[in-house]
Design a protein around this motif. Structure first.
Motif, PDB file in Angstrom:
ATOM      1  N   VAL A 107       4.833   5.500   2.942  1.00 34.08           N
ATOM      2  CA  VAL A 107       5.251   6.727   3.807  1.00 34.08           C
ATOM      3  C   VAL A 107       6.793   6.593   4.210  1.00 34.08           C
ATOM      4  CG1 VAL A 107       2.141   7.052   4.074  1.00 34.08           C
ATOM      5  CG2 VAL A 107       3.552   6.600   5.628  1.00 34.08           C
ATOM      6  N   PHE A 108       7.391   5.909   4.608  1.00 29.52           N
ATOM      7  CA  PHE A 108       8.107   5.999   5.026  1.00 29.52           C
ATOM      8  C   PHE A 108       9.454   4.809   4.552  1.00 29.52           C
ATOM      9  CE2 PHE A 108      10.990   5.601   8.473  1.00 29.52           C
ATOM     10  CZ  PHE A 108      12.068   6.715   8.937  1.00 29.52           C
ATOM     11  N   VAL A 127       1.113   3.465   6.186  1.00 28.09           N
ATOM     12  CA  VAL A 127       0.145   3.873   5.992  1.00 28.09           C
ATOM     13  C   VAL A 127       0.301   2.859   7.268  1.00 28.09           C
ATOM     14  CG1 VAL A 127      -2.565   4.182   6.643  1.00 28.09           C
ATOM     15  CG2 VAL A 127      -0.979   5.410   4.615  1.00 28.09           C
ATOM     16  N   LYS A 128       0.142   1.668   7.569  1.00 23.73           N
ATOM     17  CA  LYS A 128      -0.825   0.855   8.677  1.00 23.73           C
ATOM     18  C   LYS A 128       0.478   0.047   8.878  1.00 23.73           C
ATOM     19  CE  LYS A 128      -4.315   0.264  10.703  1.00 23.73           C
ATOM     20  NZ  LYS A 128      -4.556   1.282  11.629  1.00 23.73           N
ATOM     21  N   HIS A 155       1.818   8.568  10.605  1.00 25.00           N
ATOM     22  CA  HIS A 155       2.162   9.370   9.921  1.00 25.00           C
ATOM     23  C   HIS A 155       1.681  10.230   9.375  1.00 25.00           C
ATOM     24  CE1 HIS A 155       4.553  11.252   6.874  1.00 25.00           C
ATOM     25  NE2 HIS A 155       4.033  11.084   5.778  1.00 25.00           N
ATOM     26  N   LYS A 191      -9.438  -4.191   0.152  1.00 22.91           N
ATOM     27  CA  LYS A 191      -8.547  -5.086   0.468  1.00 22.91           C
ATOM     28  C   LYS A 191      -9.232  -5.120   1.554  1.00 22.91           C
ATOM     29  CE  LYS A 191      -4.091  -4.592  -0.384  1.00 22.91           C
ATOM     30  NZ  LYS A 191      -3.164  -3.490   0.428  1.00 22.91           N
ATOM     31  N   GLY A 217       1.041  -1.302  -0.081  1.00 23.92           N
ATOM     32  CA  GLY A 217       0.060   0.244   0.096  1.00 23.92           C
ATOM     33  C   GLY A 217       1.011   1.294   0.003  1.00 23.92           C
ATOM     34  N   ASP A 218       0.582   2.434   0.186  1.00 21.21           N
ATOM     35  CA  ASP A 218       0.739   3.225   0.131  1.00 21.21           C
ATOM     36  C   ASP A 218       2.213   3.929   1.142  1.00 21.21           C
ATOM     37  OD1 ASP A 218      -0.532   4.814  -1.839  1.00 21.21           O
ATOM     38  OD2 ASP A 218      -2.379   5.218  -0.538  1.00 21.21           O
ATOM     39  N   GLY A 226      10.649   9.939  10.659  1.00 20.84           N
ATOM     40  CA  GLY A 226      10.239   8.463  11.969  1.00 20.84           C
ATOM     41  C   GLY A 226       8.768   8.556  12.436  1.00 20.84           C
ATOM     42  N   ILE A 227       7.840   7.059  12.287  1.00 22.87           N
ATOM     43  CA  ILE A 227       6.580   6.887  13.000  1.00 22.87           C
ATOM     44  C   ILE A 227       6.070   6.176  13.706  1.00 22.87           C
ATOM     45  CG2 ILE A 227       4.458   6.008  11.527  1.00 22.87           C
ATOM     46  CD1 ILE A 227       5.915   6.070   8.520  1.00 22.87           C
ATOM     47  N   GLN A 284      -8.677  -0.409   2.885  1.00 22.99           N
ATOM     48  CA  GLN A 284      -8.328   0.600   2.151  1.00 22.99           C
ATOM     49  C   GLN A 284      -9.292   0.019   0.396  1.00 22.99           C
ATOM     50  OE1 GLN A 284      -3.650   0.674   1.190  1.00 22.99           O
ATOM     51  NE2 GLN A 284      -4.684   0.213  -0.475  1.00 22.99           N
ATOM     52  N   ASP A 327      -8.836   5.473  10.451  1.00 24.65           N
ATOM     53  CA  ASP A 327      -7.697   5.597  11.937  1.00 24.65           C
ATOM     54  C   ASP A 327      -7.009   6.490  11.705  1.00 24.65           C
ATOM     55  OD1 ASP A 327      -7.172   4.050  14.747  1.00 24.65           O
ATOM     56  OD2 ASP A 327      -5.125   3.877  14.153  1.00 24.65           O
ATOM     57  N   MET A 328      -6.570   7.252  10.420  1.00 20.75           N
ATOM     58  CA  MET A 328      -5.639   8.079  10.880  1.00 20.75           C
ATOM     59  C   MET A 328      -6.444   9.450  11.179  1.00 20.75           C
ATOM     60  SD  MET A 328      -3.503   7.745   6.939  1.00 20.75           S
ATOM     61  CE  MET A 328      -2.636   8.823   7.231  1.00 20.75           C
ATOM     62  N   GLU A 344      13.084   3.531   5.683  1.00 26.29           N
ATOM     63  CA  GLU A 344      14.248   3.499   6.570  1.00 26.29           C
ATOM     64  C   GLU A 344      15.700   2.862   6.279  1.00 26.29           C
ATOM     65  OE1 GLU A 344      14.487   2.959  11.550  1.00 26.29           O
ATOM     66  OE2 GLU A 344      15.676   1.504  11.120  1.00 26.29           O
ATOM     67  N   ALA A 363      -8.232   1.999   7.292  1.00 25.15           N
ATOM     68  CA  ALA A 363      -7.070   2.956   7.774  1.00 25.15           C
ATOM     69  C   ALA A 363      -6.985   4.270   7.402  1.00 25.15           C
ATOM     70  CB  ALA A 363      -5.985   1.946   6.264  1.00 25.15           C
ATOM     71  N   GLU A 405       7.757   2.011   5.150  1.00 22.38           N
ATOM     72  CA  GLU A 405       6.581   1.502   6.549  1.00 22.38           C
ATOM     73  C   GLU A 405       5.143   2.302   5.614  1.00 22.38           C
ATOM     74  OE1 GLU A 405       6.476   2.805  10.732  1.00 22.38           O
ATOM     75  OE2 GLU A 405       8.570   2.748  10.718  1.00 22.38           O
ATOM     76  N   ASN A 415      -8.092   3.355  -5.029  1.00 17.86           N
ATOM     77  CA  ASN A 415      -6.957   3.739  -5.047  1.00 17.86           C
ATOM     78  C   ASN A 415      -5.233   4.449  -3.964  1.00 17.86           C
ATOM     79  OD1 ASN A 415      -7.453   4.824  -7.706  1.00 17.86           O
ATOM     80  ND2 ASN A 415      -9.629   5.725  -7.297  1.00 17.86           N
ATOM     81  N   GLY A 416      -6.205   3.651  -3.036  1.00 22.13           N
ATOM     82  CA  GLY A 416      -4.862   3.869  -1.740  1.00 22.13           C
ATOM     83  C   GLY A 416      -4.946   4.872  -0.982  1.00 22.13           C
ATOM     84  N   ALA A 417      -4.698   4.189   0.199  1.00 22.72           N
ATOM     85  CA  ALA A 417      -5.410   5.646   1.891  1.00 22.72           C
ATOM     86  C   ALA A 417      -4.405   6.835   1.226  1.00 22.72           C
ATOM     87  CB  ALA A 417      -4.748   4.802   2.587  1.00 22.72           C
ATOM     88  N   LEU A 418      -3.832   7.324   0.820  1.00 24.44           N
ATOM     89  CA  LEU A 418      -4.175   7.903   0.698  1.00 24.44           C
ATOM     90  C   LEU A 418      -4.268   8.592   0.287  1.00 24.44           C
ATOM     91  CD1 LEU A 418       0.933   8.531   0.506  1.00 24.44           C
ATOM     92  CD2 LEU A 418      -0.953   8.886   2.719  1.00 24.44           C
ATOM     93  N   LYS A 419      -4.735   8.728  -1.276  1.00 29.61           N
ATOM     94  CA  LYS A 419      -6.141   9.839  -2.155  1.00 29.61           C
ATOM     95  C   LYS A 419      -7.076   9.213  -1.158  1.00 29.61           C
ATOM     96  CE  LYS A 419      -4.409   8.449  -6.869  1.00 29.61           C
ATOM     97  NZ  LYS A 419      -3.016   8.095  -6.178  1.00 29.61           N
TER      98      LYS A 419
END
Lengths: 124, 367
Positions: free
Chosen positions: A39-40, A62-63, B320, B19, A36-37, B297-298, B31, B233-234, A42, B230, A60, B34-38
């Protein structure tokens, strides 16, 4: 699903491009889609020695937090610092601008698959 | 064989490229294609996101003693509610720790509607039924018959207005109305409340299961964007909203969880009151704080939090945030709630963090 020829693949869905004694590592299109997307990322330290199948980086989404494993053993000589600011490159260009690290190869793995073998592996 | 339940919208989620993951006993989309960020961007930047939150439970409380019953089993002051108003509240046990957090809908003096967490549904219903023995009140679990949708984002009102005769403009924050929702001739009634879990303007829509697909499809037709778990929760973490099993549980009281604002110690007796009073006097065992990483970092749930090098607590929710970076809700020792240098341990490294105020990103809720 893109699986370019000329690369080798692992069961953990990493790819490796071997040019002489230098190998470039990344994750496959299948992997980035499953993650998935992103975002990080390392990245490993330059100079670190990794074994084949050893976790050398972390991505990493999103989840989820996922270890990324080295397809072959070697010493990290370069990392893709672009990913610190643009981790989404792993999603958009997994085989190009989304590469993760380069190593000086110190050992080969007989676990690697060709593109055809990886295609079959994904279908199974 | 899987014992997981499906909501009436399961096929719709699959058709949208959802998913599917197990969540609170249900198979739900984490999600869509198109994915979580969209999805995140759609809700935060002007569209309307639609969420299937049918897994949440609904309980009807009716009877001449409905008000005094709810005053006794929940923490907030139910007497303050007018007909058509919603209130955030909690159910505590005798130890003063959380059985659940809930929203209470007042239909009238003799009829209330509770929205409860999916993971706590059976525990809550059993608890309410056990306590109801002493009151002239009936408890009805309507969860299996009810579909719950959330429509959240700047376009929520315009999107929903096309589907209902209820004048949405007249529904204020934490108010609700009942009426027809849907497009078909034989539509039945539902509840629309101006509530949510995202920090955006929007509604939660309670309808009978038989209407679920029709209303979902009609909202998509109006331009609503489907949003998975997802991003739900964000969005709630960015607002600092508590989630059962994370910030609140049967291990903490409202004193620790910063939820004394929904715990009215002077309203009269209620379950857990004495324990909360005592905890308030002796002081919290730990405190919930909001943290923002000052380096990359996350933070993730259960990561350890250190203050001046001393292990002080752990992250309960971390993420994040596309708008705020690495953010976390965390419990720390009371003496560290406001003093000392904070860091979060991420894969063995101490990543510095600073305390911040909530919400992590600006709320667009019109109160």
């Amino acid at each position: 699903m893109s699986i370019p020829a000329g690369l080798k693949y692992t069961k953990e869905h990493e790819w490796v491009r071997i040019e002489g004694d230098i190998a470039t590592f990344g994750v496959s299109d299948h992997a980035q889609e499953a993650l998935g997307d992103i975002v990080f990322v390392e990245l490993p330290e330059i100079g670190r020695k990794v074994d084949a199948a050893e976790a050398y980086a972390v991505v990493e989404s999103v989840k989820a937090v996922s270890d990324i494993y080295a397809p072959v053993a070697g010493e990290i000589i370069e990392v893709n610092e672009t990913l610190e600011g643009e981790p989404e490159k792993v999603n958009t260009e997994p085989y190009g601008a989304g590469w993760i690290a380069k190593v000086k190869i110190s050992g080969h793995s007989d676990e690697l698959m060709s593109d055809d073998e990886y295609t079959t592996f994904l279908e199974e | 064989m899987s014992d997981l339940l499906k909501t009436p919208l399961f096929d719709a989620h699959v058709a949208l490229g959802g998913k599917i993951v197990p969540f609170a006993g249900y198979e739900l989309p984490v999600q869509y294609k198109n994915g979580a960020l969209k999805e995140y961007t759609a809700v935060r930047e002007g569209a309307a996101g639609i969420f299937d939150i049918t897994h949440m439970g609904q309980v009807r409380v009716e009877g001449v003693e409905a008000l005094i019953f709810l005053q006794y089993v929940s923490t907030n002051d139910v007497a303050k509610l007018v007909d058509g108003q919603v209130q955030y509240s909690a159910l505590l046990n005798e130890q003063g720790t959380f059985i659940d957090d809930i929203t209470t809908y007042k239909i009238n003096d003799k009829a209330y509607y509770l929205c409860i967490n999916a993971v706590n549904r059976h525990k809550d219903v059993a608890h309410l039924q056990a306590e109801a023995v002493n009151f002239d009140v009936s408890i009805t679990d309507e969860s299996d018959e009810t579909t719950l949708l959330a429509l959240q984002g700047a376009k929520a009102q315009a999107t929903l207005q096309a589907l209902t005769e209820i004048n949405l403009e007249s529904i204020g924050y934490y108010k609700f109305a009942r009426g027809k929702i849907g497009l078909a001739e034989n539509i039945s009634g539902g509840i629309i409340s101006r509530t949510g879990y995202t920090g955006e303007d929007g509604f939660e829509i309670y309808i009978p299961n038989a209407m679920a697909v029709e209303v979902w499809d009609a909202l998509l037709e109006q331009g609503a964007v489907p949003i998975g778990l997802a991003v739900r929760d964000m969005l709630r973490t960015e607002m600092g909203y508590a989630l059962y099993g994370h910030e609140i549980s049967d291990k903490v009281t409202p004193v620790e969880a910063k939820l004394m604002w929904i715990t009215k110690l002077d309203k009269g007796d209620f379950i857990g009151r004495n324990a909360v009073k005592a905890r308030k006097t002796e002081g919290a065992k730990k405190r919930l704080i909001a943290l923002k990483l000052t380096e990359r970092g996350i933070p993730r749930e259960h990561y350890k939090v250190f203050v001046d090098g001393i292990e002080s607590g752990e992250v309960t929710s971390g993420m994040h945030s596309p708008m705020a970076g690495g953010v976390a809700l965390a419990y720390v020792l009371p003496e560290h709630a406001t003093e000392g240098n904070v860091s979060i341990e991420i894969r063995g490294k101490q990543v510095p963090a600073e305390r911040t105020s909530l919400p992590f990103v600006r709320s667009n809720v019109q109160k």
